[in-house]
Scaffold this motif. Structure first.
Motif, PDB file in Angstrom:
ATOM      1  N   GLY A  29      39.010  -4.965  32.251  1.00  0.00           N
ATOM      2  CA  GLY A  29      38.721  -6.226  32.912  1.00  0.00           C
ATOM      3  C   GLY A  29      39.950  -7.115  32.916  1.00  0.00           C
ATOM      4  O   GLY A  29      40.902  -6.867  32.183  1.00  0.00           O
ATOM      5  N   ILE A  30      39.921  -8.109  33.737  1.00  0.00           N
ATOM      6  CA  ILE A  30      41.008  -9.084  33.796  1.00  0.00           C
ATOM      7  C   ILE A  30      40.558 -10.311  33.008  1.00  0.00           C
ATOM      8  O   ILE A  30      39.533 -10.924  33.319  1.00  0.00           O
ATOM      9  N   ARG A  31      41.313 -10.624  31.991  1.00  0.00           N
ATOM     10  CA  ARG A  31      40.990 -11.803  31.187  1.00  0.00           C
ATOM     11  C   ARG A  31      41.472 -13.041  31.942  1.00  0.00           C
ATOM     12  O   ARG A  31      42.624 -13.133  32.339  1.00  0.00           O
ATOM     13  N   ARG A  32      40.577 -13.964  32.129  1.00  0.00           N
ATOM     14  CA  ARG A  32      40.889 -15.212  32.823  1.00  0.00           C
ATOM     15  C   ARG A  32      40.925 -16.355  31.814  1.00  0.00           C
ATOM     16  O   ARG A  32      40.110 -16.384  30.889  1.00  0.00           O
ATOM     17  N   LYS A  33      41.861 -17.218  32.013  1.00  0.00           N
ATOM     18  CA  LYS A  33      41.910 -18.424  31.167  1.00  0.00           C
ATOM     19  C   LYS A  33      40.808 -19.369  31.631  1.00  0.00           C
ATOM     20  O   LYS A  33      40.614 -19.545  32.830  1.00  0.00           O
ATOM     21  N   THR A  34      40.124 -19.926  30.683  1.00  0.00           N
ATOM     22  CA  THR A  34      39.095 -20.902  31.026  1.00  0.00           C
ATOM     23  C   THR A  34      39.727 -22.280  31.076  1.00  0.00           C
ATOM     24  O   THR A  34      40.623 -22.626  30.304  1.00  0.00           O
ATOM     25  N   CYS A  87      44.361   3.705  26.738  1.00  0.00           N
ATOM     26  CA  CYS A  87      45.205   2.516  26.686  1.00  0.00           C
ATOM     27  C   CYS A  87      46.636   2.975  26.404  1.00  0.00           C
ATOM     28  O   CYS A  87      46.882   3.673  25.418  1.00  0.00           O
ATOM     29  N   ARG A 130      36.683  -0.636  23.812  1.00  0.00           N
ATOM     30  CA  ARG A 130      37.297  -1.558  24.763  1.00  0.00           C
ATOM     31  C   ARG A 130      36.739  -1.334  26.164  1.00  0.00           C
ATOM     32  O   ARG A 130      36.274  -0.257  26.490  1.00  0.00           O
ATOM     33  N   SER A 131      36.817  -2.353  26.988  1.00  0.00           N
ATOM     34  CA  SER A 131      36.423  -2.226  28.386  1.00  0.00           C
ATOM     35  C   SER A 131      37.557  -2.713  29.264  1.00  0.00           C
ATOM     36  O   SER A 131      38.462  -3.405  28.794  1.00  0.00           O
TER      37      SER A 131
END
Length: 161
Positions: A155-160, A67, A152-153
């Motif tokens: 990924g793309i965090r998406r808003k719900t 990171c 950690r992994s």
């Protein structure tokens, strides 16, 4: 000799040839810094260059997750820490941080390393003397808290909605 908890490298300088066209440290050289510190920590566990040369056993990196937290530039000086998180008879995981000498975090790395018999090459158990040293470092580092940034992994965090 007591093991450092965690291991922390000597000060390392950012080299001119490591700076990319964006004016900051190229991502490949973060690995150079992490690897340099790892080699010193490996030496403390008996897994250094002499081990590979004399016993034909070594360590390979199987997986790494870096990171990039804050840019480093020419003229910056850093220290790199190494914390052994876990191990079994053939593998270990470690967490590292590159910190500017002023204390701020530049990058983190989490690795899975394999103990290798170079005759194969193949993954092989540590000899008893090395297993003892690896366990000694793990036990010494067990007093440290689990690093917040480990595990950690990508990924793309998406808003719900």
């Amino acid at each position: 000799m007591p093991l450092p908890v965690p291991f922390v490298s000597d000060i390392m300088d950012i080299q001119k040839d490591w700076i990319d066209y964006n004016g900051h440290l190229n991502m490949a050289y973060y690995n150079v810094l992490f690897d340099t510190a790892s080699d010193h920590a490996f030496h403390l566990m008996g897994l250094g260059a002499a081990y590979a040369k004399e016993r034909k056993l070594t360590v390979y990196t199987a997986e790494v997750h870096i990171c990039y937290v804050q840019e480093l530039h020419l003229g910056d000086q850093v220290r790199v820490s190494f914390q052994l998180l876990d191990h079994d008879e053939k593998r270990f995981t470690a967490y590292q941080e590159i910190r500017h000498v002023d204390g701020w975090l530049a990058a983190t790395s989490e690795t899975l390393s394999l103990h290798i018999d170079m005759a194969g090459p193949k993954v092989a158990p540590y000899p008893p003397d090395i297993a003892e040293k690896v366990e000694a470092m793990r036990a010494a580092h067990a007093v440290l808290p689990k690093p917040e940034r480990s595990g950690r992994s990508i990924g793309i965090r998406r808003k719900t909605s």
